[in-house]
Design an enzyme around this catalytic site. Sequence first.
Site, mmCIF file in Angstrom:
data_model
loop_
_atom_site.group_PDB
_atom_site.id
_atom_site.type_symbol
_atom_site.label_atom_id
_atom_site.label_comp_id
_atom_site.label_asym_id
_atom_site.label_seq_id
_atom_site.Cartn_x
_atom_site.Cartn_y
_atom_site.Cartn_z
ATOM 1 N N HIS A 135 0.836 -1.280 0.168
ATOM 2 C CA HIS A 135 -0.046 0.003 -0.080
ATOM 3 C C HIS A 135 0.944 1.177 -0.007
ATOM 4 O O HIS A 135 0.419 2.353 0.152
ATOM 5 C CB HIS A 135 -0.936 -0.020 1.379
ATOM 6 C CG HIS A 135 -1.572 -1.087 1.332
ATOM 7 N ND1 HIS A 135 -1.121 -2.197 2.219
ATOM 8 C CD2 HIS A 135 -2.769 -1.803 1.068
ATOM 9 C CE1 HIS A 135 -2.070 -3.285 2.313
ATOM 10 N NE2 HIS A 135 -2.922 -3.081 1.300
HETATM 11 FE FE1 FES Z 1 0.208 -1.775 3.798
HETATM 12 FE FE2 FES Z 1 2.876 -2.225 3.887
HETATM 13 S S1 FES Z 1 1.683 -0.528 3.040
HETATM 14 S S2 FES Z 1 1.249 -3.656 4.573
#
Ligand code: FES
Length: 132
Positions: free
Chosen positions: A97
């Site tokens: 993410h």
């Molecule tokens: Fe979501 Fe690493 S940014 S698990």
Amino acid sequence: ADTLALASIEFDLTKVQEGQQVVIKWQGKPVFVRYRTPAELTKVIDEGAVGSPPQTDAERTKAGHEKYLVVVGSCTHLGCVPTFNAGDYGGWFCPCHGSHYDASGRIRKGPAPLNLIVPNYEYVSDTRVKIG
Ligand code: FES
């Protein structure tokens, strides 16, 4: 004895080259052992206390062994394994993410709430650490 063997692991630091990391497995989790370059080290020290919570690099390493960083290699967002030497801060980038960590493992941008975790570890000699 089996339980003790699982609880801690020793690692020979001569196996990691400057500018590289070695990933070892400890209690089912990846642990990153990173040998920072002089430039990386200067940068993370000069930045002072940053990340979440704000921490200096010295708070995340052992005195006299500052070039080595030992962190649990699980993104503090949802546990993906961050990619070495990537992202906007020269540390790690989590592709799941989009979290950016610096070369001290401190979270600098993205959804992860916390710095990469520094496990309990100690130097058993100048070239060996015992994690756990
Ligand atoms: Fe979501 Fe690493 S940014 S698990």
